[in-house]
Design a protein around this motif. Structure first.
Motif, mmCIF file in Angstrom:
data_model
loop_
_atom_site.group_PDB
_atom_site.id
_atom_site.type_symbol
_atom_site.label_atom_id
_atom_site.label_comp_id
_atom_site.label_asym_id
_atom_site.label_seq_id
_atom_site.Cartn_x
_atom_site.Cartn_y
_atom_site.Cartn_z
ATOM 1 N N PRO A 32 0.919 -1.143 -0.054
ATOM 2 C CA PRO A 32 0.250 0.027 0.212
ATOM 3 C C PRO A 32 0.790 1.195 -0.143
ATOM 4 C CG PRO A 32 -0.241 -1.284 2.285
ATOM 5 C CD PRO A 32 0.571 -2.022 1.073
ATOM 6 N N PHE A 33 2.122 1.212 0.568
ATOM 7 C CA PHE A 33 2.808 2.467 0.570
ATOM 8 C C PHE A 33 3.460 2.744 -0.718
ATOM 9 C CE2 PHE A 33 4.702 2.387 5.161
ATOM 10 C CZ PHE A 33 3.628 2.566 5.794
ATOM 11 N N ALA A 35 1.837 2.136 -3.737
ATOM 12 C CA ALA A 35 0.622 2.229 -4.168
ATOM 13 C C ALA A 35 0.344 3.773 -3.994
ATOM 14 C CB ALA A 35 -0.423 1.487 -3.881
ATOM 15 N N MET A 36 0.254 4.103 -2.621
ATOM 16 C CA MET A 36 0.460 5.564 -2.264
ATOM 17 C C MET A 36 1.336 6.432 -3.163
ATOM 18 S SD MET A 36 -0.521 4.894 1.869
ATOM 19 C CE MET A 36 -0.104 6.581 2.351
ATOM 20 N N TYR A 37 2.486 5.992 -2.939
ATOM 21 C CA TYR A 37 3.490 6.830 -3.756
ATOM 22 C C TYR A 37 3.392 6.918 -5.344
ATOM 23 C CZ TYR A 37 8.367 7.917 -5.323
ATOM 24 O OH TYR A 37 9.431 8.344 -5.948
ATOM 25 N N ILE A 38 2.944 5.912 -6.045
ATOM 26 C CA ILE A 38 2.546 5.838 -7.540
ATOM 27 C C ILE A 38 1.430 7.077 -7.645
ATOM 28 C CG2 ILE A 38 2.030 4.665 -9.188
ATOM 29 C CD1 ILE A 38 3.672 2.212 -8.080
ATOM 30 N N ILE A 39 0.516 6.817 -6.977
ATOM 31 C CA ILE A 39 -0.629 7.471 -7.261
ATOM 32 C C ILE A 39 -0.379 9.075 -6.861
ATOM 33 C CG2 ILE A 39 -3.019 8.160 -6.169
ATOM 34 C CD1 ILE A 39 -3.397 5.048 -5.655
ATOM 35 N N ALA A 40 0.458 9.350 -5.827
ATOM 36 C CA ALA A 40 0.817 10.603 -5.305
ATOM 37 C C ALA A 40 1.691 11.337 -6.488
ATOM 38 C CB ALA A 40 1.717 10.594 -4.122
ATOM 39 N N TYR A 274 6.168 0.640 16.924
ATOM 40 C CA TYR A 274 5.799 0.382 15.617
ATOM 41 C C TYR A 274 4.578 1.557 15.218
ATOM 42 C CZ TYR A 274 1.777 -2.460 17.479
ATOM 43 O OH TYR A 274 0.588 -2.900 18.055
ATOM 44 N N ILE A 275 3.783 1.875 16.118
ATOM 45 C CA ILE A 275 2.851 2.875 16.172
ATOM 46 C C ILE A 275 3.439 4.339 15.669
ATOM 47 C CG2 ILE A 275 1.047 4.215 17.239
ATOM 48 C CD1 ILE A 275 0.165 1.597 16.687
ATOM 49 N N HIS A 276 4.342 4.578 16.461
ATOM 50 C CA HIS A 276 5.407 5.824 16.228
ATOM 51 C C HIS A 276 5.662 5.732 14.523
ATOM 52 C CE1 HIS A 276 6.803 6.230 20.721
ATOM 53 N NE2 HIS A 276 5.755 6.107 20.651
ATOM 54 N N ILE A 277 6.393 4.589 14.329
ATOM 55 C CA ILE A 277 6.959 4.660 12.922
ATOM 56 C C ILE A 277 5.878 4.788 11.840
ATOM 57 C CG2 ILE A 277 8.684 3.482 11.532
ATOM 58 C CD1 ILE A 277 9.687 4.417 14.017
ATOM 59 N N LEU A 278 4.741 3.965 12.248
ATOM 60 C CA LEU A 278 3.712 3.841 11.127
ATOM 61 C C LEU A 278 3.105 5.319 11.094
ATOM 62 C CD1 LEU A 278 1.767 0.635 11.874
ATOM 63 C CD2 LEU A 278 2.896 1.120 9.464
ATOM 64 N N LEU A 279 3.098 6.352 12.124
ATOM 65 C CA LEU A 279 2.388 7.403 11.970
ATOM 66 C C LEU A 279 3.318 8.386 11.255
ATOM 67 C CD1 LEU A 279 0.846 7.858 15.555
ATOM 68 C CD2 LEU A 279 -0.195 8.024 13.431
ATOM 69 N N SER A 280 4.631 8.338 11.489
ATOM 70 C CA SER A 280 5.806 8.986 10.879
ATOM 71 C C SER A 280 5.573 8.613 9.342
ATOM 72 C CB SER A 280 7.107 8.665 11.398
ATOM 73 O OG SER A 280 7.263 8.866 12.615
ATOM 74 N N ASN A 281 5.473 7.446 9.254
ATOM 75 C CA ASN A 281 5.421 7.307 7.482
ATOM 76 C C ASN A 281 4.098 7.631 6.797
ATOM 77 O OD1 ASN A 281 7.884 5.810 7.631
ATOM 78 N ND2 ASN A 281 6.688 3.790 8.210
ATOM 79 N N ILE A 282 2.955 7.546 7.577
ATOM 80 C CA ILE A 282 1.785 8.097 7.198
ATOM 81 C C ILE A 282 1.813 9.593 6.982
ATOM 82 C CG2 ILE A 282 -0.685 8.304 7.671
ATOM 83 C CD1 ILE A 282 -0.489 5.778 9.009
ATOM 84 N N TYR A 283 2.634 10.247 8.032
ATOM 85 C CA TYR A 283 2.471 11.737 7.875
ATOM 86 C C TYR A 283 3.259 12.151 6.436
ATOM 87 C CZ TYR A 283 4.714 16.292 9.058
ATOM 88 O OH TYR A 283 5.023 17.491 9.103
ATOM 89 N N LEU A 284 4.221 11.557 6.140
ATOM 90 C CA LEU A 284 5.046 11.892 4.874
ATOM 91 C C LEU A 284 4.590 11.259 3.746
ATOM 92 C CD1 LEU A 284 8.617 11.352 6.331
ATOM 93 C CD2 LEU A 284 7.518 13.509 5.920
ATOM 94 N N LEU A 285 3.661 10.489 3.654
ATOM 95 C CA LEU A 285 3.005 9.923 2.389
ATOM 96 C C LEU A 285 1.702 10.249 2.026
ATOM 97 C CD1 LEU A 285 4.628 6.072 2.744
ATOM 98 C CD2 LEU A 285 5.376 7.859 1.165
ATOM 99 N N VAL A 286 0.841 10.374 3.107
ATOM 100 C CA VAL A 286 -0.539 10.649 2.895
ATOM 101 C C VAL A 286 -0.695 12.151 2.324
ATOM 102 C CG1 VAL A 286 -2.715 11.009 4.092
ATOM 103 C CG2 VAL A 286 -1.559 9.087 4.621
#
Length: 316
Positions: A32-33, A35-40, A274-286
């Motif tokens: 999904p990461f 896919a998000m990147y390609i769509i972005a 893992y919550i910290h890391i997932l949130l950091s990734n979501i913040y930069l990718l979403v």
């Protein structure tokens, strides 16, 4: 790389482990990461092409939107290729200096994005509260100066973070970084020395850029709402408010995700890593994913150009 009393002296290579605690499913998280990147990339590229090709869109709001789209593309590209290398190809090693460069790029473009959002808020403020002077204030020259100023400010403020790590921190407890990219505090916490100055400067940069920007954006919208609700006609109020909806959505999405990730990473000691890391990734990718969608849905001019592009292709 030298070791001394169980510490590592000035390591040349670091190891990014990805998302600690979720190593067994990182391969699937990468899908999904990606896919998000390609769509972005596709969405922001389309946005840039439309704005560049249509002279009617060479207005301040759309020029700032083009800057935002370009910034989003660079920001997501800074982290995702390496992240997928960790998740899919088991390539966790990264040179220490390359890691610092990635950290600088990430924090620089976060600062640029925040500055562009502030510029967009000021543009809406002048357009609604002082419309007769909007064209004379927001000239192409001023827009260029804003772009250069925002870029230089963000880049220069991020440089001391690198210097403080490179020059102050010599000994490290480990070279294993519990993160999927080179985040400032994740690197600093590896050190076996006093890191208070690094923490203080990191907080200073966060609040001097994001904090000041969010204050001025909020003040701008308070004035905008006062002006809009004082308009006598309901249609005029709705029309003025509709020009701000897309920016308000992007503003809330960027800052709410950002501050939530920022405070959890520093003060959420009882929350699993893992919550910290997932949130950091979501913040930069979403945000790079949602920004072109939000503006595409809420901005009629962009909708019309997208329709024309796809209609002409299917018609041919």
């Amino acid at each position: 790389m030298f070791t001394f009393n169980g510490t590592v002296f000035m390591p040349s290579v670091l190891t990014l482990i990805g998302i600690p605690g979720l190593e067994s499913i990182q391969f699937w998280i990468g899908i999904p990461f990606c896919a998000m990147y390609i769509i972005a990339l596709l969405g922001n590229s389309l946005l840039l092409v439309i704005i560049k090709s249509q002279s009617s869109l060479h207005e301040p709001m759309y020029l700032f939107l083009a800057m935002l789209g370009a910034t989003d593309m660079v920001l997501s590209t800074c982290i995702l290729p390496k992240m997928l290398g960790i998740f899919w190809f088991h390539l966790p090693e990264i040179y220490f200096d390359v890691c610092l460069f990635q950290m600088w790029l990430i924090h620089t473009f976060q600062g640029i994005e925040s500055g562009i959002l502030l510029a967009m808020a000021l543009d809406r403020y002048v357009a609604i509260c002082d419309p007769l002077r909007h064209a004379t204030i927001f000239t192409h020259e001023l827009i260029t100066q804003i772009g250069v100023g925002v870029t230089l400010t963000a880049a220069l403020l991020a440089v001391p973070c690198l210097i403080l790590i490179k020059c102050r921190l010599k000994y490290y407890r480990t070279t294993v970084v519990s993160h999927s990219y080179c985040e400032h505090m994740a690197i600093v916490k590896l050190a076996a020395e006093d890191i208070r100055i690094n923490k203080i400067y990191g907080l200073f940069v966060a609040f001097s850029i994001l904090g000041c920007d969010i204050i001025f954006i909020t003040l701008s919208y308070i004035r905008i709402f006062i002006t809009v609700f004082s308009l006598p006609q309901k249609e005029a109020r709705l029309k003025a408010f509709n020009t701000c909806i897309a920016h308000i959505c992007v503003f809330l999405e960027f800052y709410l995700l950002g501050f939530f990730s920022f405070f959890i990473h520093r003060f959420g000691f009882h929350i699993p890593p893992y919550i910290h890391i997932l949130l950091s990734n979501i913040y930069l990718l979403v945000p790079p994913l949602l920004n072109p969608i939000v503006y595409g849905v809420k901005t009629k001019q962009i909708q019309n150009q997208v329709y024309k592009i796809f209609h002409s292709k299917f018609a041919s």
